[in-house]
Design a protein around this motif. Structure first.
Motif, PDB file in Angstrom:
ATOM      1  N   UNK A 188       0.887  -1.155   0.000  1.00 49.39           N
ATOM      2  CA  UNK A 188       0.000   0.000   0.000  1.00 49.39           C
ATOM      3  C   UNK A 188       0.928   1.207   0.000  1.00 49.39           C
ATOM      4  N   UNK A 189       0.552   2.241  -0.745  1.00 51.75           N
ATOM      5  CA  UNK A 189       1.423   3.392  -0.934  1.00 51.75           C
ATOM      6  C   UNK A 189       0.708   4.654  -0.497  1.00 51.75           C
ATOM      7  N   UNK A 190       1.371   5.407   0.367  1.00 53.43           N
ATOM      8  CA  UNK A 190       0.896   6.717   0.804  1.00 53.43           C
ATOM      9  C   UNK A 190       1.858   7.741   0.223  1.00 53.43           C
ATOM     10  N   UNK A 191       1.370   8.625  -0.622  1.00 52.38           N
ATOM     11  CA  UNK A 191       2.205   9.583  -1.336  1.00 52.38           C
ATOM     12  C   UNK A 191       1.982  10.974  -0.747  1.00 52.38           C
ATOM     13  N   UNK A 192       3.003  11.484  -0.075  1.00 52.55           N
ATOM     14  CA  UNK A 192       2.960  12.814   0.516  1.00 52.55           C
ATOM     15  C   UNK A 192       3.718  13.765  -0.396  1.00 52.55           C
ATOM     16  N   UNK A 193       3.012  14.734  -0.956  1.00 52.91           N
ATOM     17  CA  UNK A 193       3.610  15.647  -1.936  1.00 52.91           C
ATOM     18  C   UNK A 193       4.108  16.926  -1.279  1.00 52.91           C
ATOM     19  N   UNK A 194       5.154  17.475  -1.876  1.00 48.91           N
ATOM     20  CA  UNK A 194       5.730  18.748  -1.468  1.00 48.91           C
ATOM     21  C   UNK A 194       6.065  18.801   0.021  1.00 48.91           C
ATOM     22  N   UNK A 195       6.841  17.811   0.469  1.00 54.56           N
ATOM     23  CA  UNK A 195       7.285  17.785   1.854  1.00 54.56           C
ATOM     24  C   UNK A 195       8.137  19.012   2.147  1.00 54.56           C
ATOM     25  N   UNK A 196       8.946  19.390   1.178  1.00 56.88           N
ATOM     26  CA  UNK A 196       9.764  20.599   1.302  1.00 56.88           C
ATOM     27  C   UNK A 196      10.208  21.039  -0.075  1.00 56.88           C
TER      28      UNK A 196
END
Length: 117
Positions: free
Chosen positions: A109-117
């Motif tokens: 399962x993939x959790x994609x967090x965009x623009x962390x920094x």
């Protein structure tokens, strides 16, 4: 092969496949410099993205995304700038995303967090 290393490699492969499925172009994998390594560098059609991949067998010891501290995010940003400089890409067009993967049998399962920094 070490099962931890194998899990990480499989996670990075799955993350690259996921990003390609979004229509992104994978430009680099496991790019290294003196400061560290970027797992994946991709282009989404608009800009360049440095992707950190965190893979776990389960969330028993916490969510993989919890491993991204403020210090780690700052280091990833510096690495993204280094990659951009080494490849003649303006640093302002770089962003950093994090993909957290949890093993689910042979899949993730993939959790994609965009623009962390």
């Amino acid at each position: 092969m070490n099962t931890h290393i194998d899990l990480g490699r499989r996670g990075e492969d799955a993350a690259a496949e996921y990003l390609a499925g979004l229509g992104w172009t994978i430009l680099d994998r496991n790019w290294r410099c003196q400061e560290g390594e970027l797992d994946i560098v991709a282009h989404d059609g608009r800009g360049h993205i440095a992707c950190e991949v965190k893979t776990r067998r389960s969330n028993r010891f916490g969510d993989p995304l919890d491993a991204i501290t403020a210090d780690k995010a700052a280091r990833l940003r510096r690495l993204a700038w280094r990659w951009a400089a080494a490849h003649g890409v303006g640093g302002t067009s770089m962003r950093v995303d994090v993909l957290g993967l949890i093993g689910d049998g042979d899949a993730f399962s993939i959790d994609h967090l965009r623009e962390v920094c």
